[in-house]
Design an enzyme around this catalytic site. Structure first.
Site, PDB file in Angstrom:
ATOM      1  N   SER A  68       0.815  -1.194   0.000  1.00  0.00           N
ATOM      2  CA  SER A  68       0.000   0.000   0.000  1.00  0.00           C
ATOM      3  C   SER A  68       0.864   1.266   0.000  1.00  0.00           C
ATOM      4  O   SER A  68       1.674   1.444  -0.908  1.00  0.00           O
ATOM      5  CB  SER A  68      -0.967  -0.037   1.192  1.00  0.00           C
ATOM      6  OG  SER A  68      -2.001   0.912   1.034  1.00  0.00           O
ATOM      7  N   ASP A  84      -8.555  -3.021  -7.263  1.00  0.00           N
ATOM      8  CA  ASP A  84      -8.059  -2.753  -5.917  1.00  0.00           C
ATOM      9  C   ASP A  84      -9.194  -2.212  -5.051  1.00  0.00           C
ATOM     10  O   ASP A  84      -9.799  -1.175  -5.342  1.00  0.00           O
ATOM     11  CB  ASP A  84      -6.922  -1.732  -5.997  1.00  0.00           C
ATOM     12  CG  ASP A  84      -6.259  -1.501  -4.663  1.00  0.00           C
ATOM     13  OD1 ASP A  84      -6.895  -0.871  -3.790  1.00  0.00           O
ATOM     14  OD2 ASP A  84      -5.113  -1.953  -4.484  1.00  0.00           O
ATOM     15  N   HIS A 100      -6.918  -5.766  -1.391  1.00  0.00           N
ATOM     16  CA  HIS A 100      -5.869  -4.745  -1.311  1.00  0.00           C
ATOM     17  C   HIS A 100      -4.735  -5.294  -0.460  1.00  0.00           C
ATOM     18  O   HIS A 100      -4.934  -5.587   0.720  1.00  0.00           O
ATOM     19  CB  HIS A 100      -6.426  -3.460  -0.688  1.00  0.00           C
ATOM     20  CG  HIS A 100      -5.424  -2.350  -0.571  1.00  0.00           C
ATOM     21  ND1 HIS A 100      -4.915  -1.690  -1.664  1.00  0.00           N
ATOM     22  CD2 HIS A 100      -4.846  -1.780   0.517  1.00  0.00           C
ATOM     23  CE1 HIS A 100      -4.070  -0.757  -1.250  1.00  0.00           C
ATOM     24  NE2 HIS A 100      -4.000  -0.791   0.062  1.00  0.00           N
TER      25      HIS A 100
END
Length: 437
Positions: free
Chosen positions: A215, A310, A377
């Protein structure tokens, strides 16, 4: 669908999302405090709540190893400090046997703070202060020391660097005071100081080294990949992996560029534009922070791991709440299987934007790509999605197998999945109704 009727993998993901104990309570409190901030709330929740805590793998009922927190020595003298002025930290698990001279470094994610108010809130959380960090964290997925879960990297020296600067380890503002309050925007110094300490602990002798991140940590991996390569012996094998970090500069469903506006504030706040040599004076400051721009200057081989849909970007870049006043996207944002045909068409367009943004990378022979058609994610830190009998697969390869093949040059890896809902091996997240505090 009720939990009892959901597939086992979906139940695992729900448990993974909810079961955080005290750490989860901290993150939830932090999220509630930042609810109005939208973007920061969700990404910090994903990266600090979802990614580190692994769901149980169907191949093993045992948990990953718990690894102690180490605070950086002489942090104040080095000026390498978290947002609140506390020392940054990392977790180090020593390798063994054939892996004793191999190192895997992971950069933690957790969003960004765009203004002094949101950064002040982070100062009271594990994303801005080591005072709130867990003293032990579980190493799973790519950090696991279980050969069955992590066949290529299980016996390596592994490090998780905690994230507490609010700008993907890239700020370097000398002035400590902002509007009369102390803030330390020192991510670049944290990066350098932790690397210096790890070099002394054996990293400088690495025969193989792998920089990874999830991330906001995935974005940091793009930013620091060449820096990492420069620290290590020229004859060592050095590569990078960015997981869930290819954020897109796209219009949302109301034709606004939500993430670009957000990034622009981050870049201005932490004076990042001079950090990025690829930026031109004519560009919006926020554009400098997008991976599509950052990767243009990278020379070290990188593996791009991203879902085509995502989940965080769908919820907060493509269809943020502010762009959907009638809540017509609510069900779709929470569960991709509930998207109507028009919404799916927009999602397929988002997937196409990702492919276009990566068009040059597809031509780089030494770069790796794994884009699955899942609604998730960050996939490398969870044994269920990284490598297990029920892991998502593209070309019949798990993510771990594809990454290992690429890192060790066993084959070229450019895995581009078909459109949703083509892949039955995906672990698609299903969210409860948004928390309203």
């Amino acid at each position: 669908m009720s939990p009892s009727s959901a597939p086992a993998s979906r139940r695992h993901l729900r448990l993974w999302w909810r079961r955080r104990g005290r750490a989860g309570a901290v993150a939830a409190t932090f999220a509630a405090a930042l609810l109005a901030a939208g973007l920061l709330l969700a990404l910090s929740y994903y990266a600090s709540v979802v990614a580190p805590r692994a769901a149980p793998s169907s191949s093993s009922s045992s948990s990953g190893a718990l690894v102690d927190l180490t605070l950086l020595r002489r942090a104040e003298k080095k000026g390498a400090l978290c947002l609140d002025g506390s020392a940054p930290g990392y977790h180090l698990q020593r390798g063994s046997g054939s892996g004793s001279q191999s190192w895997l470094i992971h950069l933690e994610g957790g969003g960004w703070c765009r203004n002094l108010k949101s950064c002040a809130s982070r100062q009271k959380s594990m994303l801005g202060s080591s005072r709130y960090m867990e003293r032990q964290v579980e190493f799973a997925g790519i950090l696991s020391d279980d050969e069955a879960q992590n066949p290529d990297f299980y016996d390596w020296n592994k490090v998780k660097i905690r994230y507490c600067d609010g700008a993907s380890f890239s700020g370097n503002v000398k002035d400590e005071f902002q509007n009369g309050t102390k803030f330390f925007f020192r991510g670049q110094r944290i990066w350098k100081a932790v690397m210096d300490e790890l070099l002394l602990k054996g990293l400088k002798h690495a025969k193989q080294a792998f920089l990874t991140g999830c991330s906001a940590g995935g974005l940091a991996t793009y930013i620091h990949c060449d820096d990492f390569r420069a620290l290590l012996p020229k004859d060592s094998r050095v590569k990078c992996l960015a997981d869930g970090g290819f954020f897109l500069d796209v219009e949302d469903i109301s034709k606004q560029r939500t993430l670009r506006a957000f990034y622009s504030e981050v870049v201005r706040l932490q004076d990042l534009k001079r950090r990025f040599l690829h930026c031109s004076s004519s560009e919006d400051p926020g554009q400098c922070f997008f991976p599509r721009e950052v990767v243009k200057a990278i020379h070290t081989p990188v593996f791009v791991l991203n879902p085509a849909y995502d989940a965080w970007q769908v919820q907060h870049v493509l269809a943020p709440e502010a762009s959907d006043p009638k809540h017509s996207w609510l069900d779709c944002r929470l569960d991709i299987s509930k998207c109507n045909p028009n919404q799916l068409k927009i999602l397929q367009g988002f997937r196409e934007e990702l492919h276009v943004a990566m068009s040059e990378l597809k031509q780089k022979k030494d770069w790796g790509i794994f884009i699955d058609s899942c609604f998730v994610h960050c996939q490398s830190l969870n044994s269920l999605t990284w490598h297990s009998p029920s892991s998502p697969r593209v070309s019949n390869k798990t993510i771990a197998e594809a990454v290992g093949d690429w890192f060790f040059d066993r084959r070229e890896v450019k895995e581009l999945d078909c459109e949703y809902p083509c892949n039955p091996t995906c672990h698609n997240l299903v969210f409860d109704k948004p928390f309203k505090g």
